[in-house]
Each structure stands twice: as C-alpha cells, then as structure tokens.
Design a protein around this motif. Structure first.
Motif, mmCIF file in Angstrom:
data_model
loop_
_atom_site.group_PDB
_atom_site.id
_atom_site.type_symbol
_atom_site.label_atom_id
_atom_site.label_comp_id
_atom_site.label_asym_id
_atom_site.label_seq_id
_atom_site.Cartn_x
_atom_site.Cartn_y
_atom_site.Cartn_z
ATOM 1 N N GLY A 124 0.794 -1.216 0.000
ATOM 2 C CA GLY A 124 0.000 0.000 0.000
ATOM 3 C C GLY A 124 0.826 1.266 0.000
ATOM 4 N N ILE A 125 1.799 1.334 -0.864
ATOM 5 C CA ILE A 125 2.609 2.520 -1.078
ATOM 6 C C ILE A 125 2.443 2.916 -2.535
ATOM 7 N N ASP A 126 2.863 4.118 -2.900
ATOM 8 C CA ASP A 126 2.647 4.547 -4.277
ATOM 9 C C ASP A 126 3.567 3.793 -5.236
ATOM 10 N N HIS A 127 3.265 3.932 -6.526
ATOM 11 C CA HIS A 127 4.019 3.178 -7.535
ATOM 12 C C HIS A 127 5.497 3.571 -7.557
ATOM 13 N N VAL A 128 5.794 4.845 -7.330
ATOM 14 C CA VAL A 128 7.190 5.288 -7.354
ATOM 15 C C VAL A 128 8.000 4.542 -6.288
ATOM 16 N N HIS A 129 7.493 4.497 -5.070
ATOM 17 C CA HIS A 129 8.235 3.830 -4.001
ATOM 18 C C HIS A 129 8.244 2.313 -4.183
ATOM 19 N N ALA A 130 7.152 1.769 -4.716
ATOM 20 C CA ALA A 130 7.127 0.330 -4.965
ATOM 21 C C ALA A 130 8.130 -0.066 -6.040
ATOM 22 N N ALA A 131 8.252 0.743 -7.085
ATOM 23 C CA ALA A 131 9.206 0.449 -8.156
ATOM 24 C C ALA A 131 10.642 0.550 -7.676
ATOM 25 N N ALA A 132 10.868 1.378 -6.656
ATOM 26 C CA ALA A 132 12.216 1.542 -6.117
ATOM 27 C C ALA A 132 12.662 0.360 -5.276
ATOM 28 N N ALA A 133 11.740 -0.519 -4.920
ATOM 29 C CA ALA A 133 12.041 -1.559 -3.945
ATOM 30 C C ALA A 133 12.697 -2.830 -4.483
ATOM 31 N N PRO A 134 12.230 -3.462 -5.572
ATOM 32 C CA PRO A 134 12.503 -4.883 -5.777
ATOM 33 C C PRO A 134 13.954 -5.345 -5.731
ATOM 34 N N MET A 135 14.834 -4.839 -6.581
ATOM 35 C CA MET A 135 16.193 -5.378 -6.588
ATOM 36 C C MET A 135 16.923 -5.100 -5.278
ATOM 37 N N SER A 136 16.833 -3.890 -4.782
ATOM 38 C CA SER A 136 17.522 -3.554 -3.542
ATOM 39 C C SER A 136 16.967 -4.351 -2.369
ATOM 40 N N LEU A 137 15.650 -4.455 -2.303
ATOM 41 C CA LEU A 137 15.017 -5.181 -1.208
ATOM 42 C C LEU A 137 15.338 -6.668 -1.279
ATOM 43 N N LEU A 138 15.254 -7.242 -2.470
ATOM 44 C CA LEU A 138 15.571 -8.670 -2.608
ATOM 45 C C LEU A 138 17.045 -8.947 -2.339
ATOM 46 N N THR A 139 17.925 -8.032 -2.717
ATOM 47 C CA THR A 139 19.342 -8.220 -2.429
ATOM 48 C C THR A 139 19.580 -8.258 -0.922
ATOM 49 N N ALA A 140 19.078 -7.251 -0.211
ATOM 50 C CA ALA A 140 19.239 -7.231 1.241
ATOM 51 C C ALA A 140 18.591 -8.455 1.881
ATOM 52 N N TRP A 141 17.421 -8.835 1.387
ATOM 53 C CA TRP A 141 16.682 -9.973 1.936
ATOM 54 C C TRP A 141 17.460 -11.268 1.737
ATOM 55 N N GLN A 142 17.962 -11.489 0.525
ATOM 56 C CA GLN A 142 18.642 -12.747 0.222
ATOM 57 C C GLN A 142 20.016 -12.835 0.870
ATOM 58 N N PHE A 143 20.661 -11.705 1.128
ATOM 59 C CA PHE A 143 21.929 -11.714 1.851
ATOM 60 C C PHE A 143 21.730 -11.929 3.347
ATOM 61 N N LEU A 144 20.692 -11.309 3.924
ATOM 62 C CA LEU A 144 20.565 -11.281 5.380
ATOM 63 C C LEU A 144 19.490 -12.201 5.951
ATOM 64 N N ILE A 145 18.415 -12.435 5.204
ATOM 65 C CA ILE A 145 17.249 -13.107 5.778
ATOM 66 C C ILE A 145 17.082 -14.527 5.249
ATOM 67 N N ASP A 146 16.914 -14.662 3.950
ATOM 68 C CA ASP A 146 16.603 -15.972 3.370
ATOM 69 C C ASP A 146 16.964 -15.962 1.889
ATOM 70 N N LEU A 147 17.756 -16.930 1.466
ATOM 71 C CA LEU A 147 18.161 -17.007 0.053
ATOM 72 C C LEU A 147 16.954 -17.271 -0.841
ATOM 73 N N GLY A 148 16.110 -18.195 -0.443
ATOM 74 C CA GLY A 148 14.851 -18.416 -1.139
ATOM 75 C C GLY A 148 14.925 -19.234 -2.413
ATOM 76 N N HIS A 149 16.078 -19.791 -2.721
ATOM 77 C CA HIS A 149 16.201 -20.627 -3.920
ATOM 78 C C HIS A 149 17.403 -21.555 -3.746
ATOM 79 N N ASP A 150 17.510 -22.543 -4.630
ATOM 80 C CA ASP A 150 18.645 -23.471 -4.564
ATOM 81 C C ASP A 150 19.448 -23.491 -5.862
ATOM 82 N N GLU A 151 19.420 -22.368 -6.583
ATOM 83 C CA GLU A 151 20.192 -22.268 -7.817
ATOM 84 C C GLU A 151 21.690 -22.228 -7.504
ATOM 85 N N PRO A 152 22.535 -22.718 -8.418
ATOM 86 C CA PRO A 152 23.991 -22.653 -8.200
ATOM 87 C C PRO A 152 24.445 -21.225 -7.984
#
Length: 333
Positions: A124-152
């Motif tokens: 529930g945030i505007d499109h500008v802030h939502a578009a700013a999120a994915p790569m940066s958020l997933l990078t921080a998430w996968q480094f610190l929280i959960d990888l979420g996949h088993d790819e090489p």
C-alpha cells in the motif's frame, strides 16, 4: 508503446525515447502497464557494455534492447494459465533477473511482460516507491534473511551462508544507497544492533531508519575504529572489502554485495571469518512477504530523485554523479 531503447553501448546519451512494439505474452506471463521503474547499477553497467568485465564476459546482445528490471504497475493482461492475479491488480516485480542481465529485462517502457513467479501484489505505497524496492530489497533480503532458492551460486562453490542476526552487531557499509538503507532496516527488524556507514548527509536518515551508530566515511574509516562486529554487509564491495577483516570478530561473517576483485579468501580462513556472497534472483514470493513489512511501516523505501521515462538519460546522468540516497525512479504513468 513508448520505451527507452539502446541501439549501441555508450554513455547516457545513447538512451532513446521512441516507439517500440508492445510485448506479447508467453506461457505463464503477465502483461503489466508500467507506472514507475526503479533504476539499478546493472542498468548503467549494461548501457555501458559492462566494460569493467573481461572481454570474454562482456555482452553481445541484439540491438535495440530495453534496459531495466524493477517495475510497479497494473496488470493489463495475462496468459490463460496464470493464477493468483487478475486484470487491474496493482503489482510490483524484479523482472527476469539475472536471466536477462546481459540483454535487459525491458522495464524502461509503458508495458512489460513479467513471469508470474516474479510478480507480487504491490504493497500500500505509491508506484514510485514500490518500483524503487525490488532489486535492492531482494538483495538485502537474500543476503541477510533468506536465500529463497537453490540455484547454483556463480560467485562461490557453496550456498550463501546466513548468520544469526538477533542480538548481534551488524555493520552496513554503503548504508545510504538502495541496498544499504534496506539492509539497515532488515537487520534492525531481526533484532540486531546496527552500525551504518555512509556519507555525512545520510546521518539523520540513518537515525530515522533505526541505526544505533553512524559513521561518516568521509571523516573516519570505519575499519580503523570499529571492532568485534558479528556481520559486515558491504554494499560497496570490490577488491578492498577485505579491509573489514579487522572489524570482524573471529567467527564473524563478511558479505560483499559486489565480490568481483576480492582475493582474500585464504586470509579470511586463517582469521576464522566467513566470506559469503550470492547473486540476487527474482522472487515474487519474497516480494509478497516483504510487502507486509512495507505495509506496516517496518521498512520504508527512500527515493533519491524522480525523472519522466522520456528523461531516462538524465536519470543515468544523476546516477553517474554518485552519492545516491536511496533509489532513482522513472515515472511512466
């Protein structure tokens, strides 16, 4: 549709705002009417032809190509086999990354086709802030929280090793940038004490985001004064990331987001330090999980600047000047 296309590698001036064919849907895909696009380093690396890489690793795509991976928008159409989304849904995604890293994921456009597995409902945030999120958020998430996949893992022979964060001390280098400001917030969410390292202009922001300590790297080198840290997430990375060995305690972990050029693995082993990295990957499931944190204000997205899609070249010029606070975004609709 209108799109920003690249007909040759080069500086920001090679980005052309022009007519382009609207994408067609393959099996399992969703057509998104784009409202905003988030910019990321792979965008300008590809625009420039990845000149920093060895020649044998550099891309040789078919031109014209369309840069960009991070979008927020509205579902315009979907393949018959797609479930869980409907026309009119507001969504966000990191599109086909890293699969299309050397040819562009085609987000700098009014429409983009997205694999349904990459897609999540927009928080529930505007499109500008939502578009700013994915790569940066997933990078921080996968480094610190959960990888979420088993790819090489393309950067090391073992799966990225996550460290315990609760009750630990985490230093985030490059804390003012896209990945960094989200890493600060995620580490705090997980119960860590956080030291944020960025330029002085970011101090107030870092305090707002929950940092327990701030270090202005233009005045003080964090690796010279900080000791006994459990985890360092180095959002800058590169050959010099090993300077944080002296900051880490034995048994600590160093996470360079950009690992190319680092050669200190033998030293790390002698010091009892784990050096681990990974390649961020698209994940609609993780974006859906993170959306709850964006909805309740646990984490927030910082936007550095906004440019119309037609001014993508100026957005890239802004990126080239550096010292970006949060993310740069293109407004499409």
């Amino acid at each position: 549709m209108k799109a920003v296309r690249l007909h040759a590698f080069g500086g920001p001036d090679v980005l052309r705002y022009e007519d382009a064919p609207r994408p067609t849907l393959a099996a399992g895909e969703v057509l998104v009417r784009v409202h905003a696009v988030g910019l990321n380093p792979p965008d300008w690396y590809l625009r420039d032809g990845y000149r920093s890489l060895p020649p044998e690793w550099q891309p040789h795509p078919a031109f014209p190509l369309i840069l960009g991976s991070d979008v927020s928008g509205v579902v315009a159409a979907l393949d018959d086999g797609v479930e869980g989304f409907s026309v009119g849904d507001e969504v966000y995604a990191m599109v086909r990354f890293p699969q299309n890293v050397m040819e562009g994921s085609k987000a700098y456009a009014e429409y983009v086709s997205v694999p349904a597995s990459d897609l999540a409902r927009k928080p529930g945030i505007d499109h500008v802030h939502a578009a700013a999120a994915p790569m940066s958020l997933l990078t921080a998430w996968q480094f610190l929280i959960d990888l979420g996949h088993d790819e090489p893992n393309p950067f090391q022979s073992f799966t990225h090793a996550h460290a315990q964060l609760e009750g630990r001390t985490v230093l985030v280098n490059g804390a003012g940038g896209g990945v960094g400001h989200l890493a600060v917030q995620l580490a705090k969410w997980k119960g860590a004490r956080v030291i944020a390292v960025a330029s002085g202009r970011n101090e107030a922001l870092m305090r707002e985001l929950g940092a327990d300590q701030f270090i202005d790297y233009t005045r003080t080198a964090a690796d010279e004064i900080v000791r006994d840290v459990d985890v360092v997430l180095d959002a800058v990375g590169g050959p010099d990331t090993g300077r944080f060995f002296r900051t880490l305690k034995r048994g600590g972990s160093l996470y360079p987001v950009y690992p190319l050029g680092f050669t200190g693995h033998a030293e790390a082993e002698t010091l009892g330090i784990t050096v681990s990295t990974t390649q961020v990957r698209s994940s609609g499931a993780q974006l859906a999980e993170a959306a709850r944190l964006l909805d309740d204000g646990t984490i927030r997205i910082v936007v550095d600047s906004i440019f119309p899609l037609a001014d993508a070249a100026r957005a890239h010029e802004r990126a080239a000047r550096g010292n970006i606070q949060g993310k740069i975004v293109l407004s499409v609709a």
